[in-house]
Design a protein around this motif. Sequence first.
Motif, PDB file in Angstrom:
ATOM      1  N   PHE A   1       0.839  -1.212   0.000  1.00  0.00           N
ATOM      2  CA  PHE A   1       0.000   0.000   0.000  1.00  0.00           C
ATOM      3  C   PHE A   1       0.867   1.253   0.000  1.00  0.00           C
ATOM      4  O   PHE A   1       0.531   2.248  -0.659  1.00  0.00           O
ATOM      5  N   LYS A   2       1.980   1.239   0.715  1.00  0.00           N
ATOM      6  CA  LYS A   2       2.876   2.400   0.722  1.00  0.00           C
ATOM      7  C   LYS A   2       3.483   2.627  -0.652  1.00  0.00           C
ATOM      8  O   LYS A   2       3.627   3.762  -1.090  1.00  0.00           O
ATOM      9  N   LYS A   3       3.876   1.542  -1.348  1.00  0.00           N
ATOM     10  CA  LYS A   3       4.415   1.669  -2.700  1.00  0.00           C
ATOM     11  C   LYS A   3       3.386   2.234  -3.674  1.00  0.00           C
ATOM     12  O   LYS A   3       3.687   3.071  -4.512  1.00  0.00           O
ATOM     13  N   ILE A   4       2.139   1.772  -3.521  1.00  0.00           N
ATOM     14  CA  ILE A   4       1.066   2.260  -4.385  1.00  0.00           C
ATOM     15  C   ILE A   4       0.810   3.735  -4.117  1.00  0.00           C
ATOM     16  O   ILE A   4       0.609   4.520  -5.049  1.00  0.00           O
ATOM     17  N   ALA A   5       0.841   4.141  -2.862  1.00  0.00           N
ATOM     18  CA  ALA A   5       0.617   5.531  -2.501  1.00  0.00           C
ATOM     19  C   ALA A   5       1.707   6.436  -3.070  1.00  0.00           C
ATOM     20  O   ALA A   5       1.442   7.567  -3.462  1.00  0.00           O
ATOM     21  N   LYS A   6       2.949   5.953  -3.126  1.00  0.00           N
ATOM     22  CA  LYS A   6       4.054   6.743  -3.677  1.00  0.00           C
ATOM     23  C   LYS A   6       3.905   6.944  -5.176  1.00  0.00           C
ATOM     24  O   LYS A   6       4.255   7.979  -5.708  1.00  0.00           O
ATOM     25  N   ASP A   7       3.411   5.920  -5.855  1.00  0.00           N
ATOM     26  CA  ASP A   7       3.242   5.990  -7.312  1.00  0.00           C
ATOM     27  C   ASP A   7       2.020   6.806  -7.624  1.00  0.00           C
ATOM     28  O   ASP A   7       1.865   7.704  -8.259  1.00  0.00           O
TER      29      ASP A   7
END
Length: 116
Positions: free
Chosen positions: A110-116
């Motif tokens: 979820f953190k990776k998705i939020a960054k993208d």
Amino acid sequence: MTEAEIKLKRTESILLELIPEALGSLNDKRLHQLDVIDIKCSRGRSDAKVYIDPASFTQEEKSEFLKLLKKARPIIETFCMKDQGWFRSPKFTFEFDEQLKKAQNIEELFKKIAKD
């Protein structure tokens, strides 16, 4: 909550206290370091899954612990029966609880998705 659910929760609670005590009474010092996280009994209370904290054990250590626990299972069941005065004890199945690791992996995604 029905009466059957209450009895099931009570059995799980009792086992959550008894199993670590039974592990501590065994001669094998390696089993003393295991922490029981949770216990889930089947509806009829004939089977119970015992979830153990994986801590920082390697895969080799985990498989070794599971072998030791499989050998010690009858002793642990007898300990629980005698302590509570039960006619029979649930048949225990030991597993390492990997839910925390899975939850951390999902959080990272979820953190990776939020960054993208």
